[in-house]
Design an enzyme around this catalytic site. Structure first.
Site, PDB file in Angstrom:
ATOM      1  N   GLY A 112     -20.932  15.415  17.149  1.00 33.97           N
ATOM      2  CA  GLY A 112     -19.476  15.004  17.152  1.00 33.97           C
ATOM      3  C   GLY A 112     -18.816  16.510  17.023  1.00 33.97           C
ATOM      4  O   GLY A 112     -19.015  17.222  16.689  1.00 33.97           O
ATOM      5  N   CYS A 119     -21.146  20.471  10.016  1.00 39.14           N
ATOM      6  CA  CYS A 119     -20.053  20.603  10.926  1.00 39.14           C
ATOM      7  C   CYS A 119     -20.114  21.811  11.562  1.00 39.14           C
ATOM      8  O   CYS A 119     -20.419  22.725  11.395  1.00 39.14           O
ATOM      9  CB  CYS A 119     -18.821  20.811  10.091  1.00 39.14           C
ATOM     10  SG  CYS A 119     -17.156  20.694  11.011  1.00 39.14           S
ATOM     11  N   LEU A 120     -19.781  21.402  13.061  1.00 40.66           N
ATOM     12  CA  LEU A 120     -20.005  22.750  13.757  1.00 40.66           C
ATOM     13  C   LEU A 120     -19.260  23.887  13.432  1.00 40.66           C
ATOM     14  O   LEU A 120     -19.429  25.266  13.744  1.00 40.66           O
ATOM     15  CB  LEU A 120     -19.794  22.548  15.526  1.00 40.66           C
ATOM     16  CG  LEU A 120     -20.769  21.379  15.921  1.00 40.66           C
ATOM     17  CD1 LEU A 120     -20.489  21.116  17.418  1.00 40.66           C
ATOM     18  CD2 LEU A 120     -22.255  21.980  15.965  1.00 40.66           C
ATOM     19  N   HIS A 158     -15.364  11.494   9.816  1.00 43.51           N
ATOM     20  CA  HIS A 158     -15.282  12.963   9.608  1.00 43.51           C
ATOM     21  C   HIS A 158     -14.665  13.607  10.757  1.00 43.51           C
ATOM     22  O   HIS A 158     -13.642  14.580  10.699  1.00 43.51           O
ATOM     23  CB  HIS A 158     -16.918  13.506   9.817  1.00 43.51           C
ATOM     24  CG  HIS A 158     -17.196  15.074   9.918  1.00 43.51           C
ATOM     25  ND1 HIS A 158     -17.804  15.776   9.272  1.00 43.51           N
ATOM     26  CD2 HIS A 158     -16.724  15.889  11.082  1.00 43.51           C
ATOM     27  CE1 HIS A 158     -18.052  16.995   9.354  1.00 43.51           C
ATOM     28  NE2 HIS A 158     -17.296  17.168  10.483  1.00 43.51           N
ATOM     29  N   GLU A 159     -14.914  12.995  11.991  1.00 46.45           N
ATOM     30  CA  GLU A 159     -13.932  13.774  13.265  1.00 46.45           C
ATOM     31  C   GLU A 159     -12.578  13.584  13.130  1.00 46.45           C
ATOM     32  O   GLU A 159     -11.630  14.160  13.460  1.00 46.45           O
ATOM     33  CB  GLU A 159     -14.701  13.181  14.596  1.00 46.45           C
ATOM     34  CG  GLU A 159     -16.052  13.599  14.845  1.00 46.45           C
ATOM     35  CD  GLU A 159     -16.349  14.963  14.578  1.00 46.45           C
ATOM     36  OE1 GLU A 159     -15.566  15.744  14.686  1.00 46.45           O
ATOM     37  OE2 GLU A 159     -17.599  15.378  14.262  1.00 46.45           O
ATOM     38  N   GLN A 174     -11.250  21.555  16.813  1.00 45.15           N
ATOM     39  CA  GLN A 174     -12.259  22.580  16.598  1.00 45.15           C
ATOM     40  C   GLN A 174     -12.175  23.605  17.703  1.00 45.15           C
ATOM     41  O   GLN A 174     -12.816  24.533  17.700  1.00 45.15           O
ATOM     42  CB  GLN A 174     -13.702  21.867  16.390  1.00 45.15           C
ATOM     43  CG  GLN A 174     -13.906  21.168  15.139  1.00 45.15           C
ATOM     44  CD  GLN A 174     -15.060  20.367  15.145  1.00 45.15           C
ATOM     45  OE1 GLN A 174     -15.005  19.382  15.648  1.00 45.15           O
ATOM     46  NE2 GLN A 174     -16.126  21.004  14.413  1.00 45.15           N
ATOM     47  N   HIS A 212     -10.778  15.603  11.045  1.00 45.55           N
ATOM     48  CA  HIS A 212     -10.465  17.134  11.798  1.00 45.55           C
ATOM     49  C   HIS A 212      -8.958  17.009  12.518  1.00 45.55           C
ATOM     50  O   HIS A 212      -8.285  17.869  12.459  1.00 45.55           O
ATOM     51  CB  HIS A 212     -11.483  17.415  12.655  1.00 45.55           C
ATOM     52  CG  HIS A 212     -12.858  17.974  12.469  1.00 45.55           C
ATOM     53  ND1 HIS A 212     -12.511  19.001  11.714  1.00 45.55           N
ATOM     54  CD2 HIS A 212     -14.068  17.878  12.493  1.00 45.55           C
ATOM     55  CE1 HIS A 212     -13.956  19.531  11.437  1.00 45.55           C
ATOM     56  NE2 HIS A 212     -14.668  18.708  11.990  1.00 45.55           N
TER      57      HIS A 212
END
Ligand code: NI
Length: 167
Positions: A46, A91-92, A133-134, A51, A137
């Site tokens: 994701g 997470c990226l 989660h996304e 991000q 962000h």
């Protein structure tokens, strides 16, 4: 196709609140395509626009093993949460760090497609975890924010040290 640089925690730009997407045009389509390329190249499931330093309410997700099931959510809003699920998240923007976070198990979400049409999704399990989660962000929240203050400061130290060692 273009790969976009991914912001690393604790970059203050990750704490911005994303604005709604108002124009469903070619620029948006190109950004979403670049976000998908970036997510696949980084081997993530994701990615939120914030991000890649674009403060718009856009999320892309692909949970398939074959990386062949891209899903795009423009202006996603959680309209219902059901039950509880604990899952080890990564997470990226927080590379190499994984920890358990408790979220709703099931969600109902409303969002828009790339062409601006609206849809509703009811889902649970990993997809529901990933979408929560996304969407966090987009509101300037990183999963690390759910961990204890001690863990957060350890993670910050680790990532700052790693950034120094790399560049
Ligand atoms: Ni993330």
């Amino acid at each position: 196709m273009a790969l976009l640089p991914i912001l690393r925690y604790p970059d203050p730009r990750l704490y911005k609140k994303a604005r709604p997407v108002l124009e469903f045009d070619q620029t948006l389509a190109r950004l979403v395509a670049d976000m998908l390329d970036t997510m696949y190249a980084a081997d993530g499931i994701g990615l939120a626009a914030i991000q890649v330093d674009v403060a718009l309410r856009i999320v892309v997700v692909d949970l398939s093993k074959e990386r062949s099931d891209p899903k795009t959510f423009i202006n996603p809003v959680l309209v219902e949460l059901r039950g509880v699920r604990e899952h080890e998240e990564g997470c990226l923007s927080v590379p190499g760090i994984y920890d358990k976070v408790t979220r709703a198990d099931g969600i109902t979400l409303r969002a828009q497609h790339l062409d601006g049409s609206s849809f509703t999704l009811e889902t649970d399990g990993l997809l529901a975890t990933c979408l929560q989660h996304e969407i966090d962000h987009l509101d300037g929240k990183v999963f690390v924010d759910y961990l204890s203050a001690l863990k957060q400061s350890r993670i910050k130290t680790k990532l700052r040290k790693r950034a120094r060692d790399t560049f």
